[in-house]
Design a protein around this motif. Structure first.
Motif, PDB file in Angstrom:
ATOM      1  N   PRO A   1       4.056  -2.396   6.215  1.00 15.30           N
ATOM      2  CA  PRO A   1       3.428  -3.716   6.189  1.00 15.30           C
ATOM      3  C   PRO A   1       2.307  -3.909   7.210  1.00 15.30           C
ATOM      4  O   PRO A   1       1.429  -4.747   7.010  1.00 15.30           O
ATOM      5  N   GLY A   2       2.328  -3.135   8.303  1.00 13.89           N
ATOM      6  CA  GLY A   2       1.314  -3.304   9.329  1.00 13.89           C
ATOM      7  C   GLY A   2       0.139  -2.361   9.237  1.00 13.89           C
ATOM      8  O   GLY A   2      -0.838  -2.497   9.984  1.00 13.89           O
ATOM      9  N   GLN A   3       0.202  -1.385   8.328  1.00 12.28           N
ATOM     10  CA  GLN A   3      -0.887  -0.413   8.217  1.00 12.28           C
ATOM     11  C   GLN A   3      -0.870   0.229   6.833  1.00 12.28           C
ATOM     12  O   GLN A   3       0.150   0.759   6.403  1.00 12.28           O
ATOM     13  N   GLN A   4      -1.987   0.149   6.176  1.00 11.46           N
ATOM     14  CA  GLN A   4      -2.175   0.778   4.867  1.00 11.46           C
ATOM     15  C   GLN A   4      -3.566   1.424   4.911  1.00 11.46           C
ATOM     16  O   GLN A   4      -4.511   0.993   4.255  1.00 11.46           O
ATOM     17  N   THR A   5      -3.669   2.473   5.710  1.00 11.12           N
ATOM     18  CA  THR A   5      -4.955   3.099   6.003  1.00 11.12           C
ATOM     19  C   THR A   5      -5.320   4.106   4.923  1.00 11.12           C
ATOM     20  O   THR A   5      -4.519   4.976   4.575  1.00 11.12           O
ATOM     21  N   LYS A   6      -6.530   4.013   4.426  1.00 11.03           N
ATOM     22  CA  LYS A   6      -6.987   4.954   3.407  1.00 11.03           C
ATOM     23  C   LYS A   6      -6.956   6.388   3.932  1.00 11.03           C
ATOM     24  O   LYS A   6      -7.253   6.636   5.106  1.00 11.03           O
TER      25      LYS A   6
ATOM     26  N   LEU B   1      -2.194  -2.243  -0.425  1.00  7.83           N
ATOM     27  CA  LEU B   1      -2.361  -0.840  -0.055  1.00  7.83           C
ATOM     28  C   LEU B   1      -3.841  -0.501  -0.030  1.00  7.83           C
ATOM     29  O   LEU B   1      -4.678  -1.266  -0.516  1.00  7.83           O
ATOM     30  N   LEU B   2      -4.146   0.622   0.594  1.00 10.69           N
ATOM     31  CA  LEU B   2      -5.529   1.120   0.652  1.00 10.69           C
ATOM     32  C   LEU B   2      -6.483   0.028   1.136  1.00 10.69           C
ATOM     33  O   LEU B   2      -7.461  -0.324   0.497  1.00 10.69           O
ATOM     34  N   TRP B   3      -6.171  -0.500   2.314  1.00 11.07           N
ATOM     35  CA  TRP B   3      -6.992  -1.560   2.898  1.00 11.07           C
ATOM     36  C   TRP B   3      -8.405  -1.055   3.209  1.00 11.07           C
ATOM     37  O   TRP B   3      -8.578   0.108   3.572  1.00 11.07           O
ATOM     38  N   PRO B   4      -9.438  -1.891   3.047  1.00  8.32           N
ATOM     39  CA  PRO B   4      -9.377  -3.310   2.677  1.00  8.32           C
ATOM     40  C   PRO B   4      -9.410  -3.564   1.174  1.00  8.32           C
ATOM     41  O   PRO B   4      -9.187  -4.698   0.744  1.00  8.32           O
ATOM     42  N   ASP B   5      -9.684  -2.542   0.360  1.00  9.64           N
ATOM     43  CA  ASP B   5      -9.888  -2.761  -1.076  1.00  9.64           C
ATOM     44  C   ASP B   5      -8.682  -3.394  -1.754  1.00  9.64           C
ATOM     45  O   ASP B   5      -8.835  -4.247  -2.630  1.00  9.64           O
ATOM     46  N   GLY B   6      -7.487  -2.950  -1.373  1.00  8.40           N
ATOM     47  CA  GLY B   6      -6.288  -3.405  -2.063  1.00  8.40           C
ATOM     48  C   GLY B   6      -5.430  -4.353  -1.258  1.00  8.40           C
ATOM     49  O   GLY B   6      -4.205  -4.373  -1.435  1.00  8.40           O
ATOM     50  N   ARG B   7      -6.028  -5.142  -0.364  1.00  7.50           N
ATOM     51  CA  ARG B   7      -5.249  -6.135   0.380  1.00  7.50           C
ATOM     52  C   ARG B   7      -4.663  -7.193  -0.550  1.00  7.50           C
ATOM     53  O   ARG B   7      -5.198  -7.457  -1.625  1.00  7.50           O
TER      54      ARG B   7
ATOM     55  N   ARG C   1     -12.146   7.492   2.149  1.00  4.07           N
ATOM     56  CA  ARG C   1     -12.613   6.343   2.926  1.00  4.07           C
ATOM     57  C   ARG C   1     -13.901   5.728   2.395  1.00  4.07           C
ATOM     58  O   ARG C   1     -14.083   4.522   2.428  1.00  4.07           O
ATOM     59  N   ASN C   2     -14.798   6.550   1.910  1.00  2.00           N
ATOM     60  CA  ASN C   2     -16.112   6.053   1.496  1.00  2.00           C
ATOM     61  C   ASN C   2     -16.287   6.001  -0.015  1.00  2.00           C
ATOM     62  O   ASN C   2     -17.413   5.889  -0.503  1.00  2.00           O
ATOM     63  N   LEU C   3     -15.191   6.069  -0.754  1.00  3.56           N
ATOM     64  CA  LEU C   3     -15.274   6.033  -2.212  1.00  3.56           C
ATOM     65  C   LEU C   3     -15.604   4.626  -2.706  1.00  3.56           C
ATOM     66  O   LEU C   3     -15.189   3.626  -2.109  1.00  3.56           O
ATOM     67  N   SER C   4     -16.319   4.553  -3.822  1.00  2.90           N
ATOM     68  CA  SER C   4     -16.476   3.275  -4.507  1.00  2.90           C
ATOM     69  C   SER C   4     -15.110   2.837  -5.034  1.00  2.90           C
ATOM     70  O   SER C   4     -14.167   3.634  -5.114  1.00  2.90           O
ATOM     71  N   PHE C   5     -15.007   1.569  -5.439  1.00  2.00           N
ATOM     72  CA  PHE C   5     -13.704   1.109  -5.911  1.00  2.00           C
ATOM     73  C   PHE C   5     -13.267   1.861  -7.160  1.00  2.00           C
ATOM     74  O   PHE C   5     -12.096   2.243  -7.286  1.00  2.00           O
ATOM     75  N   SER C   6     -14.153   2.106  -8.086  1.00  2.00           N
ATOM     76  CA  SER C   6     -13.772   2.841  -9.299  1.00  2.00           C
ATOM     77  C   SER C   6     -13.342   4.261  -8.947  1.00  2.00           C
ATOM     78  O   SER C   6     -12.387   4.788  -9.537  1.00  2.00           O
ATOM     79  N   ALA C   7     -14.020   4.886  -7.989  1.00  2.00           N
ATOM     80  CA  ALA C   7     -13.630   6.232  -7.573  1.00  2.00           C
ATOM     81  C   ALA C   7     -12.285   6.210  -6.843  1.00  2.00           C
ATOM     82  O   ALA C   7     -11.497   7.161  -6.937  1.00  2.00           O
ATOM     83  N   LEU C   8     -12.008   5.114  -6.110  1.00  2.00           N
ATOM     84  CA  LEU C   8     -10.723   4.979  -5.430  1.00  2.00           C
ATOM     85  C   LEU C   8      -9.590   4.864  -6.450  1.00  2.00           C
ATOM     86  O   LEU C   8      -8.528   5.480  -6.286  1.00  2.00           O
ATOM     87  N   GLN C   9      -9.803   4.103  -7.490  1.00  2.00           N
ATOM     88  CA  GLN C   9      -8.814   4.033  -8.569  1.00  2.00           C
ATOM     89  C   GLN C   9      -8.538   5.426  -9.131  1.00  2.00           C
ATOM     90  O   GLN C   9      -7.383   5.803  -9.365  1.00  2.00           O
ATOM     91  N   GLN C  10      -9.593   6.177  -9.378  1.00  2.00           N
ATOM     92  CA  GLN C  10      -9.425   7.517  -9.931  1.00  2.00           C
ATOM     93  C   GLN C  10      -8.681   8.429  -8.958  1.00  2.00           C
ATOM     94  O   GLN C  10      -7.870   9.260  -9.369  1.00  2.00           O
ATOM     95  N   ALA C  11      -8.969   8.275  -7.657  1.00  2.00           N
ATOM     96  CA  ALA C  11      -8.275   9.091  -6.662  1.00  2.00           C
ATOM     97  C   ALA C  11      -6.778   8.799  -6.661  1.00  2.00           C
ATOM     98  O   ALA C  11      -5.948   9.715  -6.547  1.00  2.00           O
TER      99      ALA C  11
END
Length: 369
Positions: free
Chosen positions: A120-125, A172-178, A130-140
């Motif tokens: 709950p206190g850390q959801q670090t990519k 998860l995967l902050w900040p994208d998935g907060r 780290r530098n993926l676009s959101f669509s690329a993060l989904q794919q990852a």
């Protein structure tokens, strides 16, 4: 991050209070549940650093076999993406799944979607994401989930269950998935769910919160997940009695959400100390003499806790209570197997909550079910 949710009227009245004293150490075993699980993520590194495990009589043995002989029928394993210590990755997962299956045990894979601890206190990519676009993060997320579960199926040890994230109260995967951006959080969760089901048909998909005694928080979270169309099979909850409320709080929450969403419920993490001091130089996380009021930090108190929480799960109506996982029962104090994967010299803050004592012998709570 507090949320208030109106609870269903009348639910609490149907719950008989759970009294620790009624399940004293001389009592019969806990009511049966389908899953008596153990998180054994620390074993590969511990064994590589010289950890030794013994039956209660002092005979050395395989820790997985010792726990299986005590009644464990599921092994939970966490996955980190690119761990700094070289553990918690695909090679260790595959090897541990083979050990589990050889003993007739099933496997739950716990995806952290991080290079280190996610909670709950850390959801670090992961650094590589780290530098993926959101669509690329989904794919990852999809590719990583698929890769691990497909490899397990390919070697003939398919996972029975997968957690899409670990203790993801705040996303998860902050900040994208907060949790403050549910449309994106929902898409990331869906990527993991779809990958799990494509890689391993028939797998059960669990969503895991550290909200065991917080009904309002649990309902708020799953209402949002459902609104985003996230599909899942199991509601998994961490419940440590010194952090997450009372056993009655847990009973209320599990009864309510299992009925509200029509899903099975699972305690994915719990533990209890059998002593308060440290074996190594690192301080323990829990040092109170009675972390739960009325329940001492002794081997007998540890056993009583496990019997009590298992009985709570067994009481969930309509057989919806799947079972309980003990978190890291084999994480003993061994030099080089500390809490910080970035620091080989870090100590262990958990050995007083293992199911092996400071002489490496199995404690009574190994046989809790």
């Amino acid at each position: 991050m507090r949320r208030r949710t109106i609870l269903r009227a009348g639910t609490a009245a149907a719950i008989a209070p759970v009294a620790l004293g009624a399940l004293g150490t001389g009592a019969a075993q806990a009511a049966p549940v389908r899953i008596q699980g153990v998180d054994l993520s620390s074993i590969p590194k511990g064994e590589a650093r010289g950890a030794v495990f013994r039956y209660a009589n002092g005979t050395a043995g395989d820790p997985v076999r010792i726990l299986q002989a005590g009644g464990a029928n599921y092994v939970r394993l966490k996955v980190w993406v690119n761990s700094p210590d070289g553990y918690h990755g695909k090679p260790q997962i595959l090897a541990m799944a083979r050990r589990a299956q050889a003993l007739g045990m099933r496997t739950l894979i716990d995806f952290h979607y991080s290079d280190s601890w996610a909670d709950p206190g850390q959801q670090t990519k992961p650094a590589a994401w780290r530098n993926l676009s959101f669509s690329a993060l989904q794919q990852a997320v999809y590719d990583h989930t698929y890769d691990i579960l497909n490899a397990l199926r390919a070697q003939g040890t398919p996972a029975a269950m997968a957690q899409i994230g670990n203790e993801i109260n705040g996303g998860l995967l902050w900040p994208d998935g907060r949790y403050t951006n549910w449309p994106q959080l929902g898409r990331l969760l869906t990527a993991g769910v779809q990958a799990a089901r494509a890689a391993s048909p028939g797998i059960l998909v669990a969503l895991h919160l550290a909200e065991g005694g917080d009904n309002g928080g649990t309902v708020w979270w799953f209402d949002n997940a459902r609104a985003q169309g996230v599909s899942f099979d199991v509601i998994a909850l961490s419940f440590y009695g010194y952090w997450h409320g009372t056993l009655n709080d847990l009973q209320f929450n599990m009864n309510d959400v299992s009925a509200r969403y029509g899903k099975d419920v699972l305690v994915a993490e719990t533990a209890y100390p059998f002593r308060t001091d440290s074996k190594d130089s690192h301080p323990q996380i829990i040092t109170a003499q009675e972390p739960v009021p009325g329940l001492p930090a002794t081997p007998e108190g540890q056993l009583q806790w496990m019997r009590s929480i298992t009985t709570v799960v067994s009481r969930v109506p309509n057989g919806r209570g799947l079972g309980v996982f003990y978190w890291e029962p084999a994480w003993t104090a061994v030099a080089g197997n500390g809490w910080d994967p970035y620091d080989a010299g870090s100590g262990n803050a958990w050995e007083n909550q293992a199911l092996f004592d400071y002489d490496n012998r199995a404690l009574p709570a190994v046989v809790w079910g």
